[in-house]
Design a protein around this motif. Sequence first.
Motif, mmCIF file in Angstrom:
data_model
loop_
_atom_site.group_PDB
_atom_site.id
_atom_site.type_symbol
_atom_site.label_atom_id
_atom_site.label_comp_id
_atom_site.label_asym_id
_atom_site.label_seq_id
_atom_site.Cartn_x
_atom_site.Cartn_y
_atom_site.Cartn_z
ATOM 1 N N ASP A 202 23.077 69.282 56.053
ATOM 2 C CA ASP A 202 23.431 70.367 55.127
ATOM 3 C C ASP A 202 22.345 71.443 55.093
ATOM 4 N N HIS A 203 21.079 71.008 55.083
ATOM 5 C CA HIS A 203 19.978 71.979 55.091
ATOM 6 C C HIS A 203 19.999 72.793 56.383
ATOM 7 N N ARG B 284 24.046 64.724 45.548
ATOM 8 C CA ARG B 284 23.482 64.048 46.714
ATOM 9 C C ARG B 284 21.980 63.821 46.518
ATOM 10 N N ASP B 285 21.278 64.776 45.932
ATOM 11 C CA ASP B 285 19.846 64.576 45.660
ATOM 12 C C ASP B 285 19.642 63.366 44.751
ATOM 13 N N ILE C 219 20.292 60.241 46.728
ATOM 14 C CA ILE C 219 19.164 59.924 47.623
ATOM 15 C C ILE C 219 18.016 59.304 46.823
ATOM 16 N N GLU D 83 21.937 65.052 54.201
ATOM 17 C CA GLU D 83 21.159 66.091 53.515
ATOM 18 C C GLU D 83 20.497 67.018 54.537
ATOM 19 N N GLU D 84 19.934 66.432 55.582
ATOM 20 C CA GLU D 84 19.284 67.229 56.629
ATOM 21 C C GLU D 84 20.302 68.120 57.329
ATOM 22 N N PHE E 120 22.365 58.982 54.047
ATOM 23 C CA PHE E 120 22.364 60.071 53.074
ATOM 24 C C PHE E 120 21.309 61.127 53.403
ATOM 25 N N GLU E 121 20.156 60.675 53.909
ATOM 26 C CA GLU E 121 19.129 61.635 54.300
ATOM 27 C C GLU E 121 19.587 62.475 55.490
ATOM 28 N N MET F 160 25.497 69.426 45.657
ATOM 29 C CA MET F 160 24.202 69.218 46.283
ATOM 30 C C MET F 160 23.283 68.397 45.361
ATOM 31 N N LYS F 161 23.335 68.706 44.054
ATOM 32 C CA LYS F 161 22.506 67.958 43.107
ATOM 33 C C LYS F 161 22.905 66.486 43.081
#
Length: 135
Positions: free
Chosen positions: A109-110, A4-5, A8, A106-107, A102-103, A1-2
């Motif tokens: 995954d959230h 991907r952050d 981004i 991320e969305e 990528f966003e 996860m880090k």
Amino acid sequence: MKTRDSLIRLKRFQVDEKRRQLAQIESMIAEFNRMADELDVQITTEQERVGITDVTHFAYPTFAKAAADRRDNLRNSALELDDQLQRAQDELSEAIEELKKFEQLEERDHQREKTAQEIAEQDELDEVAARVRLR
């Protein structure tokens, strides 16, 4: 996860950098065109002052010739920058599309985490309700 952050953040930086480059090219084109317009005015003023507008005339002002050459060079440079501008716009569009991908990941995954948490909470509530019924 880090990871991907970080990715981004990198993509956002790249998008910002592409926007800066685009703005810089647009600014240069505008400046070249402004300078060429000023030279047009100076050329016209010089031609009116001397009374000769024929560029091939033997007494055509040297300043007007030099200014016309400079103006033409500025216009050509602006045209060359138009090509760079188009490429920069294309690169910016591509960078924005990559960032969006990528966003969206991320969305998603959230959203999965949120759904999993809601299911876990519901399971806990169901377990508590089952215990209360057993008593």
